[in-house]
Design a protein around this motif. Sequence first.
Motif, PDB file in Angstrom:
ATOM      1  N   ALA A 277      47.249  45.062  46.451  1.00 36.01           N
ATOM      2  CA  ALA A 277      47.907  46.448  46.347  1.00 36.01           C
ATOM      3  C   ALA A 277      48.490  46.555  45.076  1.00 36.01           C
ATOM      4  O   ALA A 277      48.311  48.005  44.645  1.00 36.01           O
ATOM      5  CB  ALA A 277      49.297  46.127  47.456  1.00 36.01           C
ATOM      6  N   MET A 278      48.869  45.598  44.353  1.00 36.38           N
ATOM      7  CA  MET A 278      49.097  45.850  42.915  1.00 36.38           C
ATOM      8  C   MET A 278      47.909  46.453  42.101  1.00 36.38           C
ATOM      9  O   MET A 278      48.200  47.234  41.132  1.00 36.38           O
ATOM     10  CB  MET A 278      49.717  44.546  42.327  1.00 36.38           C
ATOM     11  N   CYS A 279      46.791  45.802  42.086  1.00 35.93           N
ATOM     12  CA  CYS A 279      45.748  46.084  41.376  1.00 35.93           C
ATOM     13  C   CYS A 279      45.058  47.289  41.840  1.00 35.93           C
ATOM     14  O   CYS A 279      44.416  48.120  41.010  1.00 35.93           O
ATOM     15  CB  CYS A 279      44.702  44.930  41.476  1.00 35.93           C
ATOM     16  N   ALA A 280      45.107  47.719  43.093  1.00 30.85           N
ATOM     17  CA  ALA A 280      44.361  48.736  43.503  1.00 30.85           C
ATOM     18  C   ALA A 280      45.466  49.955  43.637  1.00 30.85           C
ATOM     19  O   ALA A 280      44.756  51.165  43.872  1.00 30.85           O
ATOM     20  CB  ALA A 280      44.060  48.520  45.158  1.00 30.85           C
ATOM     21  N   GLY A 281      46.680  49.827  43.253  1.00 37.48           N
ATOM     22  CA  GLY A 281      47.532  51.134  43.405  1.00 37.48           C
ATOM     23  C   GLY A 281      47.415  51.737  42.078  1.00 37.48           C
ATOM     24  O   GLY A 281      46.910  51.785  41.294  1.00 37.48           O
ATOM     25  N   GLU A 282      48.138  53.168  42.009  1.00 37.37           N
ATOM     26  CA  GLU A 282      48.095  53.938  40.982  1.00 37.37           C
ATOM     27  C   GLU A 282      48.903  53.212  39.651  1.00 37.37           C
ATOM     28  O   GLU A 282      48.317  53.729  38.585  1.00 37.37           O
ATOM     29  CB  GLU A 282      49.107  55.288  41.320  1.00 37.37           C
ATOM     30  N   ARG A 290      38.911  53.123  37.747  1.00 38.13           N
ATOM     31  CA  ARG A 290      38.941  52.135  36.513  1.00 38.13           C
ATOM     32  C   ARG A 290      40.023  51.175  36.800  1.00 38.13           C
ATOM     33  O   ARG A 290      40.335  50.231  35.917  1.00 38.13           O
ATOM     34  CB  ARG A 290      39.456  53.107  35.590  1.00 38.13           C
ATOM     35  N   ARG A 291      40.547  50.864  38.094  1.00 41.13           N
ATOM     36  CA  ARG A 291      41.287  50.286  38.401  1.00 41.13           C
ATOM     37  C   ARG A 291      40.757  48.567  38.518  1.00 41.13           C
ATOM     38  O   ARG A 291      41.714  47.666  38.657  1.00 41.13           O
ATOM     39  CB  ARG A 291      42.044  50.393  39.607  1.00 41.13           C
ATOM     40  N   TYR A 292      39.607  48.528  38.444  1.00 41.45           N
ATOM     41  CA  TYR A 292      38.970  47.166  38.647  1.00 41.45           C
ATOM     42  C   TYR A 292      39.319  46.280  37.623  1.00 41.45           C
ATOM     43  O   TYR A 292      39.415  44.815  37.611  1.00 41.45           O
ATOM     44  CB  TYR A 292      37.560  47.183  38.971  1.00 41.45           C
ATOM     45  N   TRP A 293      39.593  46.883  36.368  1.00 43.37           N
ATOM     46  CA  TRP A 293      39.948  46.080  35.161  1.00 43.37           C
ATOM     47  C   TRP A 293      41.371  45.171  35.449  1.00 43.37           C
ATOM     48  O   TRP A 293      41.326  44.151  34.884  1.00 43.37           O
ATOM     49  CB  TRP A 293      40.168  46.840  33.955  1.00 43.37           C
ATOM     50  N   ALA A 294      42.159  45.837  36.396  1.00 41.42           N
ATOM     51  CA  ALA A 294      43.216  45.050  36.458  1.00 41.42           C
ATOM     52  C   ALA A 294      43.157  43.587  37.312  1.00 41.42           C
ATOM     53  O   ALA A 294      43.911  42.474  36.842  1.00 41.42           O
ATOM     54  CB  ALA A 294      44.266  45.854  37.425  1.00 41.42           C
ATOM     55  N   ALA A 295      42.063  43.817  38.242  1.00 47.12           N
ATOM     56  CA  ALA A 295      41.807  42.507  39.005  1.00 47.12           C
ATOM     57  C   ALA A 295      41.015  41.610  37.904  1.00 47.12           C
ATOM     58  O   ALA A 295      40.992  40.443  38.034  1.00 47.12           O
ATOM     59  CB  ALA A 295      40.760  42.927  39.977  1.00 47.12           C
ATOM     60  N   ILE A 296      40.179  42.122  36.958  1.00 45.56           N
ATOM     61  CA  ILE A 296      39.619  41.361  36.111  1.00 45.56           C
ATOM     62  C   ILE A 296      40.508  40.566  35.093  1.00 45.56           C
ATOM     63  O   ILE A 296      40.461  39.443  34.920  1.00 45.56           O
ATOM     64  CB  ILE A 296      38.606  42.280  35.334  1.00 45.56           C
ATOM     65  N   ILE A 297      41.521  41.377  34.535  1.00 45.54           N
ATOM     66  CA  ILE A 297      42.683  41.047  33.633  1.00 45.54           C
ATOM     67  C   ILE A 297      43.416  39.815  34.497  1.00 45.54           C
ATOM     68  O   ILE A 297      43.675  38.702  33.900  1.00 45.54           O
ATOM     69  CB  ILE A 297      43.368  42.007  33.082  1.00 45.54           C
ATOM     70  N   GLY A 298      43.644  40.169  35.765  1.00 44.91           N
ATOM     71  CA  GLY A 298      44.387  39.231  36.628  1.00 44.91           C
ATOM     72  C   GLY A 298      43.428  37.792  36.794  1.00 44.91           C
ATOM     73  O   GLY A 298      44.115  36.713  36.689  1.00 44.91           O
ATOM     74  N   GLY A 299      42.240  38.001  36.780  1.00 43.64           N
ATOM     75  CA  GLY A 299      41.447  36.868  37.103  1.00 43.64           C
ATOM     76  C   GLY A 299      41.188  36.121  35.735  1.00 43.64           C
ATOM     77  O   GLY A 299      41.514  34.824  35.718  1.00 43.64           O
ATOM     78  N   ALA A 300      41.372  36.600  34.706  1.00 43.17           N
ATOM     79  CA  ALA A 300      41.599  35.786  33.555  1.00 43.17           C
ATOM     80  C   ALA A 300      42.910  35.331  33.257  1.00 43.17           C
ATOM     81  O   ALA A 300      42.826  34.225  32.675  1.00 43.17           O
ATOM     82  CB  ALA A 300      41.253  36.872  32.357  1.00 43.17           C
ATOM     83  N   GLY A 301      43.816  35.897  33.726  1.00 43.23           N
ATOM     84  CA  GLY A 301      45.337  35.218  33.648  1.00 43.23           C
ATOM     85  C   GLY A 301      45.316  33.948  34.516  1.00 43.23           C
ATOM     86  O   GLY A 301      46.085  33.161  34.224  1.00 43.23           O
ATOM     87  N   TYR A 302      44.735  34.253  35.818  1.00 41.51           N
ATOM     88  CA  TYR A 302      44.731  33.142  36.522  1.00 41.51           C
ATOM     89  C   TYR A 302      44.026  31.743  36.002  1.00 41.51           C
ATOM     90  O   TYR A 302      44.527  30.738  36.078  1.00 41.51           O
ATOM     91  CB  TYR A 302      43.987  33.236  37.879  1.00 41.51           C
TER      92      TYR A 302
END
Length: 392
Positions: A277-282, A290-302
Amino acid sequence: MLKDLSPQSFFMGVLTAFVGFASSFAVVLQGLKGVGATDYQAASGLMALSVSMGVCAIVLSAWTRLPISIAWSTPGAALLVSAGTVEGGFPAAVGAFLVCGVLIVIAGLFRPLGRAVAAIPAPLANAMLAGVILGLCFAPFKAIAFDAWLGLPILIAWAVVATVKRLYAVPAALVAFVAVMIFGVDLPDGAMASWTAGLAPPLALVLPVFTLPALVSIALPLFIVTMASQNIPGIAVLKVHDYDPQPGPLFAVTGFFSLLSAPFGGHAVNLAAITAAMCAGEDAHPDPARRYWAAIIGGAGYIVLGLLAGAVTAFVSLAPPVLIQAVAGLALIGAFSGSAVAAFREPETREAAAVTFLITASGVSFAGISGAFWGLVAGGLMMGLQRVVTSR
């Protein structure tokens, strides 16, 4: 792809990794120790899970261009705590983890399951999401009640920045959390030494043993809990935000990465719900494409957090858990309000949505399966009953 990267996606991705790791890593460690892992094997499992879900998030998000956030199975870890050590010890538990991964892959390749998930009505999916998020949205105010000097700076930073630029309100709360940790929490003697000692990534390869008791008491319940409490709600969250992924391939890929982490002590990785919900929200970006980058950055953070699992665990464990939850709750207030409005918008589905919301938010579980799944089931039954009565 690089042209789609934005500052708000970057900040939300960093926050996603931090919240996803910090909010439940203790449950994972406790669960792995509960089935017989040593401290070093549990740390290895934590690292393997974090790296696996990071790589999985990067692969799936870059492949689909959707904000697909991945998490470890927190309900599964809680299940392990109650399962206890089985015959064969931790190697038998690792064997059960491998079987669970295979079952998730099979479930992903089994088309009827994908069609069933895709058929979840939007009001029920929104109600389920609101119920999942509700508990964390209380956390900022609980943090103030716990210690106003620690909780208020986080809330004030979020509120002040939100009035100027809402997209940067959550990063401001994260900065305030770090400041509170540095200046407001008394760090014990030897804290720096513990962080330094944790810089070397733990890695313990465990040769699996397959036993019937482990398959019955760990593999099957872990599979059911992971699918019902994580993967299915994870797809529902994406649908709420107007994304339409194919569930089957996503399930199968998470099962594959579960298999990769199992020999090193990881129990299961899956689609995330709350961090999704955090990555897919506004707040991740105004443009959904363009929100898919939030999930990519989150993956790098993990991945980074996984490699530094020992040091990060030592730092985060010094903070009162309610402060970590407060940052997550502030990040989800927008998602909660949007999903609640969407859930109760239509009068004809309002009662069914209310049943789903209340059961999910109650936190009750039956047969080891969380309320999120049972909320969807009960709401679906209520909706079906209403349609039968109306049709007469």
